[in-house]
Design a protein around this motif. Structure first.
Motif: not given
Ligand SMILES: [Zn+2]
Length: 442
Positions: A257-259, A264-266, A321-325
């Motif tokens: 997981e990112c912030q 869950l990002h692969v 698209r995750c907001e973390c980029g």
């Molecule tokens: Zn992310």
């Protein structure tokens, strides 16, 4: 814009990322064919040559592997790693073994390059979770033969954190050390994250989260951070963000997981994840349907992992698209279960994580619980043992009603409920064994 560990790799457009994955898959396939007697005979028997794989779709022609095959291959030479070993044994610098609770462990060798790869893969995850060079990271695990958080230790160093090994200290000493040095982050299993908070409060009389300085926690080794009610408990107790992270000894670390905590990002630059329908084996590429994960690990060469059927139940997230980029694809709700764990009780498919979600979502209940399934004559009987928090003892009947209703709603089953005194159910240090199926196996 946040600074990434590797912005070029982590924000690659989808098509370029897939090209990279194809290239890396071809490389590990060729390596395995040429260097591992196990893979060579597997592919020869299937009439497959590495050159046959020209597109991502072709990958489905490559035979899958699974844990029982690894065990069998380890009975062969060279001892103890067997016929999957793809480098001269003199190049092995790391020994690990799987920590499964049943059966013979699988031994896992790594070369120094493989080990650096392992630390690197963790570094991507920790950086995404906000670990930085100013963090003081505490690792309360046993530093033993299992992989556990070993790579997390090296990865945090790689980022530049200050890393404090809590090896042989007991739980009380670990907590006091974290307090003394004002540690800002820690990594542990969800069972231990909850257990430590309990010890801090009950045995040491600490006022959590005020008395400690922990801001982020990486949770791995068990589901927990992907179960919303369990994650909420951990975050509230510690006053910290809790991030789910997933890996396995034979596969390596592959999900995090990112912030943004959006799923869950692969870690797609290091792994290829495929999802297959459990019944038909058809490929699932779109969100909306759960399946079993088949995974390939790139660039780790001593003990290759190619199209390994992990039996983890996962589902693609609809978030594009995750907001973390990061462009690495997301799984919805992490690993939602294991094909091996899902069992039929009274004819109903039951995932143990569904029971956990119910128990941990009722604030009047303690963290611990135990499920026991037995046969009474021809009929399955399922007992759930829970603890009532001391302050709520007089509300027992209302709590019982709520619990029974939620269980029926979320799992479709009726349970015999047992209420135990707070603190009397078994506590676990690392991985818990809370689901006990005592029915005779057919
Ligand atoms: Zn992310």
């Amino acid at each position: 814009m946040e600074k990434y560990w590797n912005p070029v790799l982590e924000t690659l457009p989808r098509e370029q990322l897939q090209q990279l994955q194809l290239k890396k898959f071809q490389k590990i396939l060729k390596w395995s064919y040429e260097n591992s007697p196990f893979y060579r005979s597997l592919y020869k028997d299937a009439g497959l040559e590495p050159g046959d794989i020209r597109t991502l779709d072709d990958i489905r022609k490559v035979p899958k592997t699974e844990k029982s095959m690894l065990r069998e291959a380890q009975g062969k030479e060279p001892f103890p790693y067997g016929s999957i070993l793809s480098v001269p044994i003199e190049q092995v610098t790391e020994y690990r073994q799987t920590s499964g609770t049943t059966g013979q462990p699988v031994y896992h060798p790594e070369t120094w390059q493989d080990w650096e790869w392992s630390a690197e893969s963790w570094a991507y995850a920790l950086y995404a979770q906000g670990y930085r060079d100013y963090d003081r990271v505490f690792l309360p695990f046993g530093y033993s033969v299992n992989i556990a958080f070993w790579a997390g230790h090296y990865a945090a160093e790689k980022i530049g954190c200050e890393v404090v090994p809590g090896g042989v200290l007991n739980t009380e000493a670990r907590i006091l050390k974290m307090k003394e040095i004002k540690a800002t982050a820690l990594m542990a299993t969800p069972t231990y994250i909850l257990g430590m908070a309990d010890v801090a409060k009950k045995k040491l009389g600490l006022d959590l989260p005020k008395d400690l300085n922990i801001r982020k926690i990486t949770s791995a080794g068990e589901p927990g951070a992907c179960i919303p009610a369990t994650k909420k408990r951990m975050e509230e107790m510690w006053g910290a963000k809790v991030y789910d992270q997933v890996g396995a000894t034979e596969i390596g670390h592959w999900g995090y997981e990112c912030q943004a905590q959006a799923g869950l990002h692969v870690l797609e630059a290091f792994h290829l994840v495929e999802i297959e329908d459990v019944e038909t084996g058809a490929s699932i590429t779109e969100p909306g349907k759960r399946g079993s994960m088949v995974i390939t690990t790139f660039d780790r060469f001593a003990h290759p992992c190619v199209r390994f059927d992990s039996k983890d139940i996962v589902e693609w997230s609809p978030i594009e698209r995750c907001e973390c980029g990061r462009t690495f694809r997301l799984l919805k709700g992490g690993v939602v279960g294991r094909a091996d764990d899902i069992t039929k009780v009274k004819g109903v498919l039951l995932a143990p994580t569904a029971i956990e979600e119910v128990v941990r979502d009722i604030p009047e209940l303690g963290d611990e619980y135990e499920v026991v399934v037995i046969k009474k004559g021809d009929i399955d009987d399922i007992t759930l043992k829970v603890e009532i928090a001391p302050d709520f003892k007089r509300d027992a009947s209302a709590i019982e009603q709520k619990l029974a209703q939620q269980l029926r709603l979320k799992t479709g089953l009726r349970y015999s409920l047992e209420f135990h005194d707070y603190g009397t159910l078994p506590r676990y240090d690392v991985k818990a064994k809370r689901f006990k199926d005592l029915r005779a196996k057919e």
